[in-house]
Design an enzyme around this catalytic site. Sequence first.
Site, PDB file in Angstrom:
ATOM      1  N   ASP A  54       0.840  -1.214   0.000  1.00 53.38           N
ATOM      2  CA  ASP A  54       0.000   0.000   0.000  1.00 53.38           C
ATOM      3  C   ASP A  54       0.868   1.254   0.000  1.00 53.38           C
ATOM      4  O   ASP A  54       0.672   2.183  -0.775  1.00 53.38           O
ATOM      5  CB  ASP A  54      -0.876   0.033   1.269  1.00 53.38           C
ATOM      6  CG  ASP A  54      -2.108  -0.832   1.124  1.00 53.38           C
ATOM      7  OD1 ASP A  54      -2.811  -1.028   2.127  1.00 53.38           O
ATOM      8  OD2 ASP A  54      -2.358  -1.314   0.006  1.00 53.38           O
ATOM      9  N   GLU A  79      -3.886   6.281   3.232  1.00 54.33           N
ATOM     10  CA  GLU A  79      -4.306   5.541   4.422  1.00 54.33           C
ATOM     11  C   GLU A  79      -3.116   5.253   5.343  1.00 54.33           C
ATOM     12  O   GLU A  79      -3.244   5.225   6.540  1.00 54.33           O
ATOM     13  CB  GLU A  79      -4.941   4.229   3.927  1.00 54.33           C
ATOM     14  CG  GLU A  79      -5.519   3.352   4.985  1.00 54.33           C
ATOM     15  CD  GLU A  79      -6.343   2.203   4.380  1.00 54.33           C
ATOM     16  OE1 GLU A  79      -6.494   2.120   3.148  1.00 54.33           O
ATOM     17  OE2 GLU A  79      -6.874   1.415   5.177  1.00 54.33           O
ATOM     18  N   ASP A 154      -6.429   5.467  -1.811  1.00 55.62           N
ATOM     19  CA  ASP A 154      -6.513   4.164  -1.158  1.00 55.62           C
ATOM     20  C   ASP A 154      -5.824   3.197  -2.116  1.00 55.62           C
ATOM     21  O   ASP A 154      -6.396   2.816  -3.127  1.00 55.62           O
ATOM     22  CB  ASP A 154      -7.969   3.747  -0.897  1.00 55.62           C
ATOM     23  CG  ASP A 154      -8.016   2.500  -0.005  1.00 55.62           C
ATOM     24  OD1 ASP A 154      -9.084   2.222   0.567  1.00 55.62           O
ATOM     25  OD2 ASP A 154      -6.979   1.811   0.117  1.00 55.62           O
ATOM     26  N   ILE A 156      -4.816  -0.024  -2.244  1.00 55.93           N
ATOM     27  CA  ILE A 156      -5.502  -1.285  -2.593  1.00 55.93           C
ATOM     28  C   ILE A 156      -6.662  -1.447  -1.606  1.00 55.93           C
ATOM     29  O   ILE A 156      -6.469  -1.825  -0.449  1.00 55.93           O
ATOM     30  CB  ILE A 156      -4.566  -2.519  -2.476  1.00 55.93           C
ATOM     31  CG1 ILE A 156      -3.290  -2.341  -3.312  1.00 55.93           C
ATOM     32  CG2 ILE A 156      -5.316  -3.778  -2.926  1.00 55.93           C
ATOM     33  CD1 ILE A 156      -2.313  -3.510  -3.219  1.00 55.93           C
ATOM     34  N   ASP A 157      -7.869  -1.104  -2.052  1.00 58.63           N
ATOM     35  CA  ASP A 157      -9.018  -1.225  -1.153  1.00 58.63           C
ATOM     36  C   ASP A 157      -9.500  -2.685  -1.147  1.00 58.63           C
ATOM     37  O   ASP A 157      -9.347  -3.401  -2.117  1.00 58.63           O
ATOM     38  CB  ASP A 157     -10.157  -0.311  -1.629  1.00 58.63           C
ATOM     39  CG  ASP A 157     -11.359  -0.398  -0.703  1.00 58.63           C
ATOM     40  OD1 ASP A 157     -11.190  -0.128   0.504  1.00 58.63           O
ATOM     41  OD2 ASP A 157     -12.427  -0.798  -1.163  1.00 58.63           O
ATOM     42  N   THR A 159      -8.588  -4.956   1.489  1.00 54.94           N
ATOM     43  CA  THR A 159      -7.377  -5.685   1.886  1.00 54.94           C
ATOM     44  C   THR A 159      -7.655  -7.179   2.013  1.00 54.94           C
ATOM     45  O   THR A 159      -6.925  -8.018   1.499  1.00 54.94           O
ATOM     46  CB  THR A 159      -6.934  -5.127   3.262  1.00 54.94           C
ATOM     47  OG1 THR A 159      -6.685  -3.742   3.102  1.00 54.94           O
ATOM     48  CG2 THR A 159      -5.711  -5.838   3.780  1.00 54.94           C
ATOM     49  N   ASP A 303     -11.703   6.099   0.893  1.00 63.53           N
ATOM     50  CA  ASP A 303     -12.571   5.103   0.241  1.00 63.53           C
ATOM     51  C   ASP A 303     -13.538   5.751  -0.738  1.00 63.53           C
ATOM     52  O   ASP A 303     -13.981   5.129  -1.691  1.00 63.53           O
ATOM     53  CB  ASP A 303     -13.416   4.359   1.303  1.00 63.53           C
ATOM     54  CG  ASP A 303     -12.597   3.407   2.153  1.00 63.53           C
ATOM     55  OD1 ASP A 303     -12.774   3.417   3.384  1.00 63.53           O
ATOM     56  OD2 ASP A 303     -11.758   2.673   1.590  1.00 63.53           O
TER      57      ASP A 303
END
Length: 382
Positions: A54, A79, A154, A156-157, A159, A303
């Site tokens: 991330d 994030e 974000d 890599i939303d 996870t 997000d």
Amino acid sequence: MAEFLKLLISLSEKAANLARVIRSEHALFELLVEEKTGDAKNKRFVQDFKTLADVLIQEMIKHDVSEKFPEMKEHIYGEESNLFTNTLGESIAVGVQSTQEETAQLLGKVLDGNTAAANILAKVIHQELDEVKDEKVDKLVLELDMENFAIWIDPIDSTSEYIKGISDNVAENGVHSCGLECSTVLIGVYDRNTGLPVIGVINQPFAQLDKTTAKWQGRPIWGVCWKDIRANSYSDGHDSQERKSPLAVVLSSSEQENIKSAVAAGGKGRYQYASGAGYKALCVSDKLVDAYILSKGTTFKWDCCAPHAILTSMGGGIVDLKKAMQCGDDGACLNSAAIHYDKPDSNDYEPGQKWANSGGMIAYWSEDAAKEILKLLQTHKL
Ligand code: 2IP
Ligand code: CA
């Protein structure tokens, strides 16, 4: 200034490629798979490898945007923090260095000497950006106030779906309830003066599995809502597509029972589940459903900023559910309930909740769907 949008689309493709490489390259995948949460964390360094992935994507976007638009440098947020501590106790600030070798060297320190993994990551990060071939972007004339903009990332939303790594190839109404398809890269630009979204880029790195090559195909989606410009990557027919009945809603699997029963009451609506806050909002802009409702404060500004811009470009939006519910059942003040990205919802927040969308949300592509939902929830006294 369409080159700013082109840059973000290219960066989303590079980020999506990194997300795919981490899963496909064994030297990296083994770190990812070992990197569950909690006690299963890899002993080689304190934070889990997924967070490193991330942070790398976040830092790559920060580096490439700041290089071309220095005025953005201090206004790119994500994030994760970029500070890592390896098992030697060294605290290392992860960032893109001026050469691939220097980046690999730095990553080697975080990865405790795993040069194979460090070299693969550095190679992807220093790859040239692909030229964006999108005539809708080429036709755009954007006079952007870059010095007033900021970016939420974000990397890599979803996870959990990314680490689990399965493909949910049975979509219901086109919506995947789980699987890699629910992972998204989210890059949202907002105006620091108004706090409202301006540009959104979503990339779905695992949109389609090519059965013949067993390779994943990605998919970038973008939207612009700036001054009088409303444009997005959807086909013209998509924007004019009408609503179907009954009302269709996508929810988190952890949504409250009373929301579900309000939506389904009297057969007026149907709901289904999906993983990923970004992915659920994408299902709305894809018009697979009318709305994504979330009653809890479990999502964050990173997000929603990107999908919010895309939805606004098609006449929709994302509102704070709690505020919207005070709008009366005609949703008259829907616009004033829009989620803002420049400051926390309130000043007294729990640790780690500063940027939470504390009042829940409704993401919608047509205002009448949002108003229908408010009416439903109000008649059920939610
Ligand atoms: C998560 C992710 C989860 C979502 C949660 C988000 O972000 O999108 O899927 O929960 O709200 O904060 P749910 O799947 O129930 O909607 P991340 O994966 O980046 O932590
Ligand atoms: Ca997320």
